[in-house]
Scaffold this motif. Structure first.
Motif, mmCIF file in Angstrom:
data_model
loop_
_atom_site.group_PDB
_atom_site.id
_atom_site.type_symbol
_atom_site.label_atom_id
_atom_site.label_comp_id
_atom_site.label_asym_id
_atom_site.label_seq_id
_atom_site.Cartn_x
_atom_site.Cartn_y
_atom_site.Cartn_z
ATOM 1 N N MET A 1 13.501 -6.121 32.946
ATOM 2 C CA MET A 1 12.396 -5.933 33.717
ATOM 3 C C MET A 1 11.239 -6.486 32.857
ATOM 4 S SD MET A 1 11.003 -2.580 35.198
ATOM 5 C CE MET A 1 10.854 -2.549 37.036
ATOM 6 N N ALA A 2 10.409 -7.402 33.734
ATOM 7 C CA ALA A 2 9.402 -7.951 32.976
ATOM 8 C C ALA A 2 7.929 -7.070 32.888
ATOM 9 C CB ALA A 2 9.143 -9.380 33.625
ATOM 10 N N VAL A 3 7.170 -7.331 31.919
ATOM 11 C CA VAL A 3 5.985 -6.624 31.796
ATOM 12 C C VAL A 3 4.956 -7.206 33.050
ATOM 13 C CG1 VAL A 3 4.039 -6.136 30.526
ATOM 14 C CG2 VAL A 3 6.136 -6.243 29.290
ATOM 15 N N ARG A 4 4.563 -6.282 33.694
ATOM 16 C CA ARG A 4 3.387 -6.649 34.987
ATOM 17 C C ARG A 4 2.133 -6.401 34.744
ATOM 18 N NH1 ARG A 4 5.876 -4.284 40.517
ATOM 19 N NH2 ARG A 4 4.425 -5.713 40.999
ATOM 20 N N MET A 5 1.766 -5.703 33.383
ATOM 21 C CA MET A 5 0.325 -5.571 33.161
ATOM 22 C C MET A 5 0.078 -5.833 31.554
ATOM 23 S SD MET A 5 -0.921 -2.181 35.205
ATOM 24 C CE MET A 5 -2.774 -2.622 34.972
ATOM 25 N N THR A 6 -0.668 -6.367 31.347
ATOM 26 C CA THR A 6 -0.986 -6.992 29.831
ATOM 27 C C THR A 6 -1.691 -5.763 29.016
ATOM 28 O OG1 THR A 6 -2.944 -8.206 30.191
ATOM 29 C CG2 THR A 6 -0.910 -9.454 30.323
ATOM 30 N N VAL A 7 -2.124 -6.059 27.833
ATOM 31 C CA VAL A 7 -3.042 -5.138 27.137
ATOM 32 C C VAL A 7 -4.240 -5.254 27.873
ATOM 33 C CG1 VAL A 7 -4.345 -5.016 25.108
ATOM 34 C CG2 VAL A 7 -1.902 -5.253 24.636
ATOM 35 N N VAL A 69 4.526 3.006 31.794
ATOM 36 C CA VAL A 69 4.957 2.909 33.022
ATOM 37 C C VAL A 69 4.186 1.817 33.872
ATOM 38 C CG1 VAL A 69 5.118 4.342 35.354
ATOM 39 C CG2 VAL A 69 5.911 5.433 33.311
ATOM 40 N N LEU A 70 2.825 1.897 33.775
ATOM 41 C CA LEU A 70 1.892 1.025 34.376
ATOM 42 C C LEU A 70 2.295 -0.440 34.098
ATOM 43 C CD1 LEU A 70 -1.638 2.684 34.893
ATOM 44 C CD2 LEU A 70 0.533 2.915 36.352
ATOM 45 N N ALA A 71 2.474 -0.655 32.862
ATOM 46 C CA ALA A 71 2.619 -1.986 32.273
ATOM 47 C C ALA A 71 3.995 -2.487 33.004
ATOM 48 C CB ALA A 71 2.888 -1.680 30.697
ATOM 49 N N MET A 72 4.718 -1.630 33.402
ATOM 50 C CA MET A 72 6.324 -2.051 33.970
ATOM 51 C C MET A 72 6.149 -2.348 35.667
ATOM 52 S SD MET A 72 7.736 -2.762 31.299
ATOM 53 C CE MET A 72 9.202 -3.258 32.129
ATOM 54 N N ILE A 73 5.471 -1.221 36.089
ATOM 55 C CA ILE A 73 5.478 -1.431 37.682
ATOM 56 C C ILE A 73 4.133 -1.959 38.114
ATOM 57 C CG2 ILE A 73 6.893 0.834 37.702
ATOM 58 C CD1 ILE A 73 4.470 2.243 39.071
ATOM 59 N N GLY A 74 3.150 -2.062 37.373
ATOM 60 C CA GLY A 74 1.767 -2.514 38.026
ATOM 61 C C GLY A 74 0.920 -1.418 38.143
ATOM 62 N N PRO A 75 -0.468 -1.806 38.496
ATOM 63 C CA PRO A 75 -1.297 -0.888 38.815
ATOM 64 C C PRO A 75 -0.995 0.164 39.833
ATOM 65 C CG PRO A 75 -2.083 -3.042 39.421
ATOM 66 C CD PRO A 75 -0.696 -2.941 39.111
ATOM 67 N N GLU A 76 -0.982 1.320 39.372
ATOM 68 C CA GLU A 76 -0.597 2.588 40.156
ATOM 69 C C GLU A 76 -1.041 4.014 39.928
ATOM 70 O OE1 GLU A 76 -0.040 4.502 42.914
ATOM 71 O OE2 GLU A 76 1.120 3.012 43.463
ATOM 72 N N ALA A 77 -2.635 4.051 40.177
ATOM 73 C CA ALA A 77 -3.255 5.241 39.743
ATOM 74 C C ALA A 77 -2.425 6.497 40.129
ATOM 75 C CB ALA A 77 -4.669 5.186 40.138
ATOM 76 N N LEU A 78 -1.802 6.584 40.938
ATOM 77 C CA LEU A 78 -1.134 7.915 41.384
ATOM 78 C C LEU A 78 0.155 8.308 40.745
ATOM 79 C CD1 LEU A 78 -2.228 7.899 45.135
ATOM 80 C CD2 LEU A 78 -3.533 8.928 43.174
ATOM 81 N N ALA A 79 0.551 7.692 39.856
ATOM 82 C CA ALA A 79 1.636 7.940 39.146
ATOM 83 C C ALA A 79 1.303 9.460 38.316
ATOM 84 C CB ALA A 79 2.359 6.998 38.316
ATOM 85 N N VAL A 80 2.101 10.320 38.284
ATOM 86 C CA VAL A 80 1.683 11.645 37.766
ATOM 87 C C VAL A 80 2.568 12.029 36.942
ATOM 88 C CG1 VAL A 80 -0.042 12.290 39.745
ATOM 89 C CG2 VAL A 80 2.304 12.975 39.686
ATOM 90 N N THR A 81 2.222 12.819 35.716
ATOM 91 C CA THR A 81 3.246 13.764 35.004
ATOM 92 C C THR A 81 3.638 15.102 35.760
ATOM 93 O OG1 THR A 81 1.543 13.217 33.193
ATOM 94 C CG2 THR A 81 3.015 14.904 32.841
ATOM 95 N N THR A 82 4.973 14.907 35.560
ATOM 96 C CA THR A 82 5.837 16.237 36.283
ATOM 97 C C THR A 82 6.458 17.018 35.279
ATOM 98 O OG1 THR A 82 8.016 14.813 36.491
ATOM 99 C CG2 THR A 82 6.222 14.582 38.379
ATOM 100 N N ASN A 83 6.480 16.573 33.925
ATOM 101 C CA ASN A 83 6.997 17.309 32.838
ATOM 102 C C ASN A 83 6.460 16.821 31.518
ATOM 103 O OD1 ASN A 83 8.580 19.490 32.176
ATOM 104 N ND2 ASN A 83 9.867 18.023 31.168
ATOM 105 N N CYS A 84 6.292 17.706 30.551
ATOM 106 C CA CYS A 84 6.104 17.369 29.285
ATOM 107 C C CYS A 84 6.609 18.381 28.412
ATOM 108 C CB CYS A 84 4.470 17.049 29.010
ATOM 109 S SG CYS A 84 4.213 16.653 27.187
#
Length: 140
Positions: A1-7, A69-84
């Protein structure tokens, strides 16, 4: 899987969506399923005794996996933590930046799982280790 978002993309995303904390973090490196993020430690990150607070260390771990996660899937502001789960292993160096090395262990359609090692800048021993799970919203 390629990186979709750079630094640069990740910095722009933080500035746009999280301006209240965007300047606290610098993405130093991004690669396939991995990222390195720096927390710029300031007075607001310190607790009594001059060490970095637990909430600041948690924030670094959380932001690191989120950005990985965003670097791999692209800009998705609503990805959220479910466990830590986080282990605080030793006292960080006083008033020294913290560096997180994060990697994604699983990146599925709806969940991502990653781990993070956090060290004081210039240190070799980890000050904390975290394992996080993120929920990824369905594709639009």
């Amino acid at each position: 899987m390629a990186v979709r978002m750079t630094v640069e993309d990740l910095h722009a995303f933080l500035a746009e969506h999280f301006p209240q904390v965007g300047d606290d973090f610098t993405v130093e490196e991004v690669g396939a399923r991995r990222i390195r993020v720096r927390l710029h430690v300031t007075e607001k990150n310190l607790r009594p005794g001059g060490t970095v607070s637990g909430p600041s260390i948690f924030a670094l771990a959380d932001v690191s996996i989120y950005l990985a996660v965003l670097a791999m899937i692209g800009p998705e502001a609503l990805a959220v933590t479910t466990n830590c789960s986080i282990d605080f292993m030793r006292k960080p160096a006083a008033a020294t930046d913290l560096i997180a090395e994060a990697r994604l262990l699983k990146l599925g359609r709806v969940l991502a799982v990653g781990d993070v090692l956090i060290r004081s800048d210039g240190g070799t021993e980890p000050v904390a280790r975290a394992s996080l799970t993120y929920s990824i919203p369905p594709a639009k």
